[in-house]
Design a protein around this motif. Structure first.
Motif, PDB file in Angstrom:
ATOM      1  N   UNK A 195     105.469 -60.939 -10.558  1.00  0.00           N
ATOM      2  CA  UNK A 195     103.476 -61.368 -10.131  1.00  0.00           C
ATOM      3  C   UNK A 195     103.744 -59.403 -10.360  1.00  0.00           C
ATOM      4  N   UNK A 196     104.669 -58.639 -10.076  1.00  0.00           N
ATOM      5  CA  UNK A 196     104.405 -57.743  -9.935  1.00  0.00           C
ATOM      6  C   UNK A 196     104.776 -57.108 -10.859  1.00  0.00           C
ATOM      7  N   UNK A 197     106.330 -57.280 -10.772  1.00  0.00           N
ATOM      8  CA  UNK A 197     106.974 -56.961 -12.341  1.00  0.00           C
ATOM      9  C   UNK A 197     107.629 -56.241 -11.536  1.00  0.00           C
ATOM     10  N   UNK A 198     108.573 -56.202 -10.996  1.00  0.00           N
ATOM     11  CA  UNK A 198     109.193 -54.943 -10.682  1.00  0.00           C
ATOM     12  C   UNK A 198     110.848 -55.768 -11.025  1.00  0.00           C
ATOM     13  N   UNK A 199     111.670 -54.767 -11.048  1.00  0.00           N
ATOM     14  CA  UNK A 199     112.859 -55.222 -11.668  1.00  0.00           C
ATOM     15  C   UNK A 199     113.645 -54.759 -10.437  1.00  0.00           C
ATOM     16  N   UNK A 200     114.896 -55.672 -11.013  1.00  0.00           N
ATOM     17  CA  UNK A 200     116.237 -56.207  -8.988  1.00  0.00           C
ATOM     18  C   UNK A 200     117.308 -56.623 -10.063  1.00  0.00           C
TER      19      UNK A 200
END
Length: 212
Positions: free
Chosen positions: A26-31
């Protein structure tokens, strides 16, 4: 924070890991995700225990910052990287009701979810005690009836906006409405809401796959 190194420790079929992965989507964060827990082990190793003394999943490592407990991880991600989004509202009288639902998943939903889910999904067919599982399902139905009644007059768990409350409760609702072999009452508002959540990419990718 484009150069942030972000790692999630935990297996993909864990409901608590799924919540965090959905939030990241939802936050469009890579990981990067590293399998840990159950068949993958690692959680009892000294290096992991140094990060998470509970030997449980998920654990977030972001550069030199370490955090465990899935709801706390989701709150952190929103506060650190999602300011201004409705996922975790800024206004105190909008945020604390979201916190209430996060707490509700721990105090009410998780205790009734676990025996039903484990009794069917993680127990071989020949070893299942379906009389006990159905009794546990009847208790779970009473808890889910609370959400069903509230969703009769609102689009999402806390009103008209999608928030962390929907992620936390929705991950468990997928298990409740998706597990087979039990009798459950019709809960049309819960079913409608879960179908709407199913249109979100994070749900489709991390929560909707077959349970195991």
């Amino acid at each position: 924070m484009p150069d942030t190194k972000r790692t999630i420790w935990g297996r993909a079929n864990s409901v608590n890991v799924q919540k965090v992965l959905w939030c990241l989507a939802e936050l469009d964060l890579p990981y990067e995700r590293i399998d840990a827990g159950m068949a993958f082990g690692k959680t009892r190793e000294a290096d992991y225990l140094a990060m998470n003394p509970n030997a449980r999943i998920p654990t977030l490592v972001e550069d030199d910052f370490v955090l465990w407990e899935s709801n706390s991880i989701m709150r952190y991600l929103c506060l650190a990287h999602g300011r201004g989004t409705p996922l975790y509202p800024e206004a105190i009288k909008h945020r604390t009701p979201v916190d209430r639902w996060l707490d509700w998943t721990l105090s009410m939903v998780q205790p009734v979810d676990r025996p039903v889910f484990w009794g069917i999904v993680r127990t071989p067919p020949a070893e299942r005690d379906m009389i006990k599982v159905q009794r546990d399902a009847d208790a779970a139905a009473e808890v889910w009836a609370i959400a069903d009644r509230l969703l009769s007059s609102r689009r999402f768990m806390d009103g008209d906006q999608f928030t962390l409350a929907d992620i936390a409760v929705g991950a468990y609702a997928r298990r409740w409405l998706g597990v087979e072999g039990i009798t459950r009452p019709a809960q049309p508002h819960l079913t409608r809401w879960l179908a709407e959540l199913g249109k979100r990419g994070g749900f489709a990718q991390f929560v909707a796959p077959p349970m195991s």
